[in-house]
Each structure stands twice: as C-alpha cells, then as structure tokens.
Enzyme design. Structure first.
Site, mmCIF file in Angstrom:
data_model
loop_
_atom_site.group_PDB
_atom_site.id
_atom_site.type_symbol
_atom_site.label_atom_id
_atom_site.label_comp_id
_atom_site.label_asym_id
_atom_site.label_seq_id
_atom_site.Cartn_x
_atom_site.Cartn_y
_atom_site.Cartn_z
ATOM 1 C CG HIS A 130 -3.692 -0.489 -12.452
ATOM 2 N ND1 HIS A 130 -3.475 0.640 -11.719
ATOM 3 C CD2 HIS A 130 -3.648 -1.512 -11.553
ATOM 4 C CE1 HIS A 130 -3.318 0.342 -10.440
ATOM 5 N NE2 HIS A 130 -3.403 -0.974 -10.320
ATOM 6 C CG HIS B 193 0.900 0.109 -11.391
ATOM 7 N ND1 HIS B 193 0.107 -0.827 -12.010
ATOM 8 C CD2 HIS B 193 1.050 -0.315 -10.113
ATOM 9 C CE1 HIS B 193 -0.200 -1.776 -11.146
ATOM 10 N NE2 HIS B 193 0.356 -1.485 -9.984
ATOM 11 C CB CYS C 14 -1.224 -10.120 2.973
ATOM 12 S SG CYS C 14 -1.955 -9.618 1.383
ATOM 13 C CB CYS D 166 0.743 -6.775 1.561
ATOM 14 S SG CYS D 166 -0.850 -5.984 1.609
ATOM 15 C CB CYS E 192 -5.011 -8.568 3.278
ATOM 16 S SG CYS E 192 -4.228 -7.000 2.858
ATOM 17 C CG HIS F 282 -4.174 -7.351 -1.522
ATOM 18 N ND1 HIS F 282 -3.198 -6.822 -0.714
ATOM 19 C CD2 HIS F 282 -3.780 -7.119 -2.796
ATOM 20 C CE1 HIS F 282 -2.249 -6.297 -1.472
ATOM 21 N NE2 HIS F 282 -2.578 -6.462 -2.733
ATOM 22 C CE LYS G 208 -3.456 0.220 -4.241
ATOM 23 N NZ LYS G 208 -2.741 -1.004 -3.936
ATOM 24 C CE LYS H 210 -4.965 -4.853 -15.588
ATOM 25 N NZ LYS H 210 -3.755 -4.674 -16.329
HETATM 26 N N1 MSP Z 1 6.900 -3.799 -5.316
HETATM 27 C C1 MSP Z 1 6.292 -2.955 -4.349
HETATM 28 C C2 MSP Z 1 7.100 -1.688 -4.143
HETATM 29 C C3 MSP Z 1 8.525 -1.887 -3.757
HETATM 30 S S1 MSP Z 1 9.375 -0.386 -3.611
HETATM 31 C C4 MSP Z 1 10.826 -0.770 -2.918
HETATM 32 C C5 MSP Z 1 4.879 -2.599 -4.790
HETATM 33 N N2 MSP Z 1 4.606 -2.735 -6.068
HETATM 34 S S2 MSP Z 1 3.199 -2.477 -6.751
HETATM 35 O O1 MSP Z 1 3.401 -2.786 -8.127
HETATM 36 O O2 MSP Z 1 2.185 -3.224 -6.077
HETATM 37 O O3 MSP Z 1 2.821 -0.996 -6.536
HETATM 38 C C6 MSP Z 1 3.653 0.014 -6.981
HETATM 39 C C7 MSP Z 1 3.069 1.370 -6.721
HETATM 40 O O4 MSP Z 1 1.849 1.539 -7.430
HETATM 41 C C8 MSP Z 1 2.765 1.659 -5.253
HETATM 42 O O5 MSP Z 1 3.283 2.939 -4.903
HETATM 43 C C9 MSP Z 1 1.264 1.700 -5.199
HETATM 44 O O6 MSP Z 1 0.800 2.575 -4.232
HETATM 45 C C10 MSP Z 1 0.950 2.210 -6.588
HETATM 46 N N3 MSP Z 1 -0.425 1.934 -6.933
HETATM 47 C C11 MSP Z 1 -1.013 0.718 -7.152
HETATM 48 N N4 MSP Z 1 -2.350 0.919 -7.315
HETATM 49 C C12 MSP Z 1 -2.636 2.231 -7.217
HETATM 50 C C13 MSP Z 1 -3.778 3.012 -7.335
HETATM 51 N N5 MSP Z 1 -4.958 2.503 -7.563
HETATM 52 N N6 MSP Z 1 -3.641 4.361 -7.225
HETATM 53 C C14 MSP Z 1 -2.420 4.958 -7.037
HETATM 54 N N7 MSP Z 1 -1.330 4.253 -6.913
HETATM 55 C C15 MSP Z 1 -1.406 2.883 -6.935
HETATM 56 O O7 MSP Z 1 4.095 -2.186 -3.970
#
Ligand code: MSP
Length: 526
Positions: free
Chosen positions: A21, A24, A130, A133, A155, A158, A305, A308
C-alpha cells in the site's frame, strides 16, 4: 561517477504476506530520492530493497491460501513487490529476498560465528507473541482488547490478540550490550534520527536489555540453525542480516568493505529492531554498526496507521494512474515532514498537484520555453549586462542548491524540496515583474528580453537537475526541451552539487516545444 565517498542506503525488506500500500511505497520513495541525489552527486551509491519471506506470518498466509510459503512468496514478489518498484520509479541497485541462497548461507555463517564466540545459549521461553509484528511483545506494548477481543491481551500496533508461546529457544546475549549501545547513542548523536526517535530508544535501552530469543522450533519455515536443525532462525534476526548479506558479507569481503556501513530508512514501528537489536548483533560479530538509522513517520488514515490488515490500505496505482508517478513521489516527500506522521487526503494531493506542480513548476517551464520559441525562434539568447533582479535570481539558485544539499545530508527531504521551490516561486515572480511580453514589443529592449529569458532558462536548468531525484520523468522531458543534452550531456550525468553554478546553458542552442509537464486533471476528487 562512482569515485565519490560511499553511500549505501536501504529500505526495510517487506513482508510478502500481502500486496503493498502507499505506506510501503512511501519508504521506498524516500530512500530512492536520497539514493538518486547521492548517485547524481557522484557519491559511490548503492541502494537496496527487497522482501522478508520467512516466519510464521508468511507461513500462515500461504497455508490459508492453500499453497507453500515459497510459492506464495514467489507469487507476491513477481506480481506485487517488484511491480511496485516500476509503479513509483525506484532505481534500486539490488533486490534481496531472504530466501536467496546468498542470504541463507551467510545468515548461518553469522549465527555460527556468534555461537562460537559464546553469545548464544539455549533456554526455555514463555511470552506473548504478536504474529503481525513477529515479536515477543514488551509489557509496554500490550494493551487490553476491545470489541471482539474484549477480555484478551492485544498488540498495541495491530489490535489483534497475542499468543502465549512456550518453547525451547536459543538466546542471544543482548543484555551484554546495554552499556555499549548507550555509549554509541551518546558518542554519535545522529546515529538514531530524528531526535524524538533517538530519545525513545535511549529511554528503552536505559531500562536494561533482556536477552533475545533468536530461534523457533514449532514450525520450520526459515533458515535452519546451523548446529541444530530442529530450530529455524527467528525471522527478525534473519531479516536484519539482509543488509550485510546483500553486499558481500561472508562471500565478497572487498564489496562488503566498499559498501558497509549503511544508512537505514525504516518506519518508526520497526525502529527498535534497527537501533537496538541490529547494532548489538553487529557488535557481537565484531562488525561496524550502521552509519545511521532514520525512523520516518506513518501515513495515517483516520488518525491511525494505514494498514492492509485494518483495510485502510490504498494501492499506489490508485494514485499514480490519475496523477502520475512523479506527482506521487513529489506529494509524499513535500507534504510530510520526513520523520513525522502525515495524513493522506485526496483533496490535499489534488490541491498540491494543481498549485505546485501544474501551476507553479509546470506552467513556468511551458511559458518560458514558449516565449523563447516565440521571441527568439527557439534559440537560447545571450545574457548581457545583468541587472539587480537577474543577479537576485542567480543568488536564489545558488542558495537553494546549497541548502537543498545540506538538507539531504540531514535526511530532511521536505526541507530540500522547500528550498528548491524557492527557485520556482522567485522565477514566477521575476517573470511577472520583468514582463518579457512587454519587452518584446520594442526592438530597443531586445538585449534586455534576451537576458530575462536566459535567466529564466538557467533557473529551469538548475530546477531540472535539482528536481530530477524527485521528479525523474518531468525533469527528463524538461531537459530535452531545453536542448541541454547537446552541450551539457544527459540529465542524470549533471553533477548535482554544481547545479547552483550559474551560466551552464549555452546561448545558441535550440529549445523544443514542451507539452504540459503536469496536465490538468479533471474532477479528480469524488
Ligand atoms: N519485514 C519487516 C521489516 C524487516 S527489515 C529488516 C516489516 N515489513 S513490513 O512490510 O511490515 O513493513 C515495511 C515498512 O513499511 C516498515 O518500515 C513500515 O514502517 C512501513 N509501513 C507500513 N505501513 C506504513 C504506513 N502506514 N505508513 C508509513 N510506513 C508504513 O516490518
């Protein structure tokens, strides 16, 4: 180009349990803007992104979808995560998957080294986990559930129930590193950024660190613990290592020495893994800690935040299909102070598109190029006897370029853009004041008209270079239109830190017509 100092930048690696989304995409764009800037400035740049494919979360998702975790990961990588990079125009140098052989082998090597050095022991563990997380939660992040989860512990991130796990685990002696970590934060105040994130991390570590459970034995989707194949490596321990396995750790020491240490861009929810656990792991292995860990804020929807799992995720294509890739990149970098949370709204996106991109920058470029075509048959005029107003534009260009570079150095992308935009605003004001259309009416003002248009063109030349890391498509079109390639070469070969040096466009070259850089969008907001 690769002769400058090393700049290695990473994004987090993304879980492949779902499609991306805009939250990311936000992380990706920020890291890409920084990488493009440094690359174009001549620094020896390497930018890494990738996917996090092991662990219980992916295993459960794959099982729920009637497939194996590897097949699921392959599908998501090829159908969602790699296409995302195209959608938002990311120029990454590498893409690592934690299922890559180069990664798995060297995770085992790293772990074995820690084991041999006495940093790993086995023990019993019972705690609340969790799966969202992929973390045993500290007390501070456990809250009481509401609605369907009333009466259960959930959590804080989440809002889903935690699971009580009781297993034999291997532990990493992280508690040994409390003092060394505190000394690191003290000695290198910019190691964790922004300041608010740094304070939070320090406060957390001051309470003393516990040892970290680094293996799981109740499922087998992960890297096998080298001395005990009934365990797989804890997914975060595995994932963090991507930053070194991708640049040669354990297999190409020369490459590793050239790239490491990295600047890590991560969301604030995963800051602690990067600013506490990761440096402790590196210290135990005798490796350098990262150069910097920057925790950016969240994109919020309704104050929460975007996610998905909470059904608030917006697919990046929903925005790029209407507004284009450049506008996506610009909007998120400009509208949200990097390091703070920001609320996304279609109205704000639409308003900024219209005011800043279409009317501010796009219109400026079209008008100037059109006037050169009309008054000078498309040939860049010479500059003669600059007046105070012209010199003022030169000064703005020089200052904005220097400020922007200093801001990028501090990872303040929004500040860099604000500085660069002073050129757009000043040039628009300059053209209104100088009235080239009035000068064109009298041949006696021919030289003056030439100087005014040359000044505007030079401003556009600087804008094309300075904005190319954020708006790669629009600036490439502008560059072609300015005819600059003939004398200056390709846009991406322009030394970015010299963008503010005046007088680079040559008189006599030919400009070509420019279609609107940011076309008007009809009824974008429902
Ligand atoms: N797999 C772990 C990271 C491992 S790094 C060695 C992870 N993955 S994630 O897919 O859940 O998230 C990846 C990144 O996307 C994180 O930095 C997270 O903060 C970011 N975001 C997910 N949702 C977000 C928002 N709503 N806003 C901004 N960033 C967001 O965590």
């Amino acid at each position: 180009m690769a002769s400058g100092k090393s700049f290695y930048i990473t994004t987090p690696i993304f879980y492949v349990n779902d499609a991306p989304h805009i939250g990311h995409a936000y992380t990706e764009v920020a890291a890409d803007v920084l990488a493009r800037w440094h690359r174009q400035a001549g620094d020896d740049t390497w930018s890494l992104t990738g996917t996090d494919e092991h662990g219980e979360k992916i295993l459960r998702t794959a099982t729920a979808n009637g497939t194996t975790p590897k097949e699921w990961a392959d599908k998501l990588v090829h159908e969602a995560w790699k296409p995302l990079l195209k959608t938002i125009n990311i120029q990454n140098d590498d893409f690592i998957r934690t299922t890559d052989e180069r990664h798995e082998t060297n995770v085992q090597l790293f772990l074995q080294r820690l084991y041999d050095a006495g940093y790993i022991y086995s023990g019993e563990y019972e705690a609340l986990y969790c799966v969202g997380c992929e973390e045993f939660k500290p007390q501070s992040e456990i809250v009481d559930g509401t609605g369907p989860f009333k009466g259960q512990k959930v959590c804080a991130i989440h809002s889903k129930p935690l699971e009580l796990l009781r297993e034999k685990n291997y532990f990493f002696r992280m508690s040994d590193f409390t003092e060394r970590l505190l000394a690191l934060y003290e000695e290198r105040p910019d190691f964790v950024q922004p300041e608010s994130a740094r304070n939070e991390v320090i406060q957390f570590v001051r309470q003393g660190l516990s040892d970290l459970s680094i293996s799981r034995s109740s499922f087998d989707w992960g890297v096998k613990v080298p001395w005990d194949d009934s365990h797989v490596v804890y997914v975060w321990f595995d994932a963090l290592l991507n930053y070194v396995t991708a640049v040669g750790y354990g297999q190409d020491e020369e490459e590793f020495a050239r790239r490491w240490p990295a600047t890590h861009i991560v969301g604030k929810d995963i800051l602690r893994f990067h600013a506490v656990i990761w440096p402790a792991m590196l210290m135990a292995a005798g490796l350098d800690v990262p150069k910097q860990v920057f925790g950016h804020g969240w994109l919020l929807v309704g104050g929460e935040k975007m996610s998905k799992s909470k059904l608030t995720g917006i697919a990046p294509t929903e925005i790029t299909d209407t507004f284009g890739t450049d506008a996506f990149r610009y909007y998120f970098m400009r509208a949200i102070a990097f390091g703070q949370d920001g609320s996304f709204s279609w109205e704000d996106l639409s308003a900024r598109y219209q005011a800043e991109l279409a009317n501010g920058f796009g219109n400026l470029a079209s008008r100037v190029v059109a006037m050169v075509a009309r008054y000078f048959d498309g040939v860049v005029p010479a500059e003669t006897d600059p007046l105070e107003a012209d010199l003022a534009i030169r000064a703005v260009v020089a200052e904005a370029s220097a400020h922007a570079d200093a801001a990028i150095d501090k990872l303040a992308i929004h500040d860099a853009l604000a500085s660069i935009w002073t050129i757009v605003d000043e040039l628009n004001g300059y053209i209104t004041d100088q009235e080239p259309w009035a000068l064109s009416k009298d041949d006696a003002h021919r030289d003056r008209l030439g100087t005014v248009l040359y000044t505007a063109l030079e401003g556009l030349r600087a804008l094309a270079v300075l904005l190319s890391p954020v708006l790669p498509e629009a600036t490439a079109r502008l560059w072609t239109s300015l005819g600059a390639t003939v004398t200056l070469g390709e846009l991406d070969a322009q030394p970015l830190r010299e963008a503010g040096t005046w007088g680079q466009l040559s008189a006599g070259i030919t400009v070509s017509p420019l279609e609107a850089l940011f076309p008007r969008i009809e009824s974008t907001v429902a």
